[in-house]
Enzyme design. Structure first.
Site, short mmCIF file in Angstrom:
data_model
loop_
_atom_site.label_atom_id
_atom_site.label_comp_id
_atom_site.label_asym_id
_atom_site.label_seq_id
_atom_site.Cartn_x
_atom_site.Cartn_y
_atom_site.Cartn_z
N THR A 115 12.98 -6.83 -10.42
CA THR A 115 12.54 -8.21 -10.62
C THR A 115 11.27 -8.47 -9.82
OG1 THR A 115 14.83 -8.92 -10.95
CG2 THR A 115 13.21 -10.63 -10.42
N HIS A 160 -1.02 -7.84 2.34
CA HIS A 160 -1.00 -8.33 3.71
C HIS A 160 -2.26 -7.94 4.50
CE1 HIS A 160 0.10 -4.78 6.36
NE2 HIS A 160 0.30 -4.26 5.17
N SER A 169 -3.28 -3.68 -0.94
CA SER A 169 -2.11 -4.24 -0.25
C SER A 169 -2.39 -5.68 0.18
CB SER A 169 -1.78 -3.39 0.98
OG SER A 169 -0.61 -3.87 1.63
N GLN A 184 -8.17 -0.66 2.93
CA GLN A 184 -9.00 -1.19 4.01
C GLN A 184 -10.37 -1.66 3.52
OE1 GLN A 184 -8.25 -1.86 7.08
NE2 GLN A 184 -6.26 -0.85 7.26
N CYS A 234 0.54 2.31 11.98
CA CYS A 234 1.75 2.98 11.49
C CYS A 234 2.18 4.14 12.39
CB CYS A 234 1.52 3.49 10.07
SG CYS A 234 1.26 2.16 8.88
N ASN A 238 -9.09 4.04 7.95
CA ASN A 238 -8.44 2.95 8.68
C ASN A 238 -8.56 3.08 10.19
OD1 ASN A 238 -6.60 5.23 8.01
ND2 ASN A 238 -5.19 4.18 9.38
N GLY A 288 0.79 -1.23 0.00
CA GLY A 288 0.00 0.00 0.00
C GLY A 288 0.82 1.27 0.00
N THR A 289 1.89 1.30 0.78
CA THR A 289 2.70 2.52 0.85
C THR A 289 3.31 2.85 -0.49
OG1 THR A 289 3.15 2.30 3.21
CG2 THR A 289 4.73 3.57 1.91
#
Length: 381
Positions: A237, A201, A199, A178, A325, A149, A69-70
């Site tokens: 890669t 995760h 994202s 989210q 965060c 979030n 996401g970042t």
């Protein structure tokens, strides 16, 4: 253990981990290599892209892989700003965005861009009217989150998109990190949106995986130069095993998505109703169409959020202080601050965030411990 911190990260699914391990051992070639091991990895990469595109109901070449996401937020915002700066340097966002958006905006301001930060109402929602008033001739980008979030407020994406239909030259980016897998597709997916960020995760895929939807015909300035991977958009890669695992996780996530969302909302409703019976407690999340089904933000007034988190942790229960965060920095919840919540209350905020694996038994145990913790702090106060 009870894990109620799924908005921070989710545990990787066992079958997703199996896919990751298989891809790591059987498809270890570089997708850019010309030999058969490289071709094998490339075919897996593109099969994963096609699967994700089909699940998201978009074209295969509209999916671009990232590390999460970042990176996705950074890339869409900076990439748009740098690509379109000759047409203007004005950007519109909101006061309640994630740090991976707000801090990018601050960086761009240092580079000479102007940013307008839209306010929110007392429930954490922005106004499409405020957006319309903020648009200027030199506006090049609007960036808003889909689901907040910290409190779970679902932003009025369709209303924003309706305003932007009159301004086709303005790019529209939605941080949907989210929102995915929460039964909100009808509220957040709109054809006027040019970019969506996701994202891995957050939905049981490995960390370091993510993707953006980039509408056909739209352009971004690459942030990384190199070998020209991802159609010359993102060099480096590709994380083939992680991408294959993310595609598997997304397929599992989308299976009976509505049923999973309903289950989360029922648990959320049970907790909120109980919280409303307690003294000196504020609840900032709601069970409503304009709130996500998995996030509950509340306070025990007079007790700092990190103290509440660690008290639950001692009982092997895991929640967080709003955004993971920024939680270690001991900051008040940025969304609550934007909602004009008093600082002494905002610094008490904690967040419970659910996923489809959580159970009613876990919620009952959480409520039992919540009562004991609440009563303990009431005595101390």
């Amino acid at each position: 253990m009870i894990y109620f911190d799924n908005s921070a990260t989710t545990k990787i699914n066992d079958s997703v981990l199996k896919t990751y391990n298989l891809a790591s051992t059987e498809y270890f070639g570089n997708p850019s290599s010309l030999h058969k091991l490289g071709l094998k990895a490339y075919e897996l990469l593109e099969t994963s892209r096609k699967q994700i595109a089909n699940l998201m109901h978009v074209k295969q070449d509209e999916i671009v892989f990232t590390s999460g996401g970042t990176e996705g937020n950074n890339w869409v915002i900076k990439g748009t700003a740098f690509k379109k700066r000759e047409f203007g340097k004005h950007i519109i966002t909101t006061e309640i965005e994630h740090a991976s958006v707000l801090n990018v905006m601050h960086q761009l301001e240092e580079l000479g861009f102007e940013v307008t930060y839209l306010p929110v109402d007392k429930s954490g929602h922005i106004s499409a009217d405020d957006l319309k008033k903020a648009i200027r001739k030199d506006t090049i980008l609007v960036s808003t989150m889909a689901v907040n979030n910290e409190i779970g407020a679902v932003q009025p994406i369709h209303e924003i998109a309706e305003v932007l239909k009159d301004y086709p030259s303005i790019s529209y980016h939605v941080d949907a990190i989210q929102a995915i897998g929460k039964g909100l597709e009808s509220q957040i997916i709109d054809p006027r949106v040019d970019f969506y960020t996701f994202s891995g995760h957050k939905f049981h895929a490995p960390r370091g995986t993510g993707f953006i939807y980039m509408k056909e015909g739209k352009q971004l300035e690459p942030l990384m130069a190199g070998g020209g991977q991802e159609s010359n958009l993102r060099s480096g890669t590709e994380n083939t095993p992680g991408i294959a695992a993310m595609a598997k996780a997304l397929r599992l996530l989308k299976d009976d998505e509505a049923g999973k969302a309903k289950k989360m909302e029922q648990l959320k409703d049970k907790l909120i109703k109980h919280l409303q019976t307690l003294d000196n407690v504020h609840v900032f999340s709601k069970v409503a169409d304009n709130f996500a089904p998995h996030i509950i933000c509340f306070t025990i007034d007079g007790v700092r959020g990190e103290t509440i988190v660690h008290t639950f942790e001692e009982r092997d229960i895991y929640i967080s202080t709003t955004s993971a965060c920024s939680s270690k920095k001991g900051l008040e919840a940025g969304t609550l601050k934007a909602m004009n919540v008093q600082e002494n209350i905002a610094t008490s905020a904690v967040r419970v965030s659910l996923d489809e694996s959580n159970t009613e038994k876990e919620m009952d145990e959480f409520i039992k411990n919540l009562d004991e913790i609440h009563d303990h702090f009431q005595i101390l106060n």
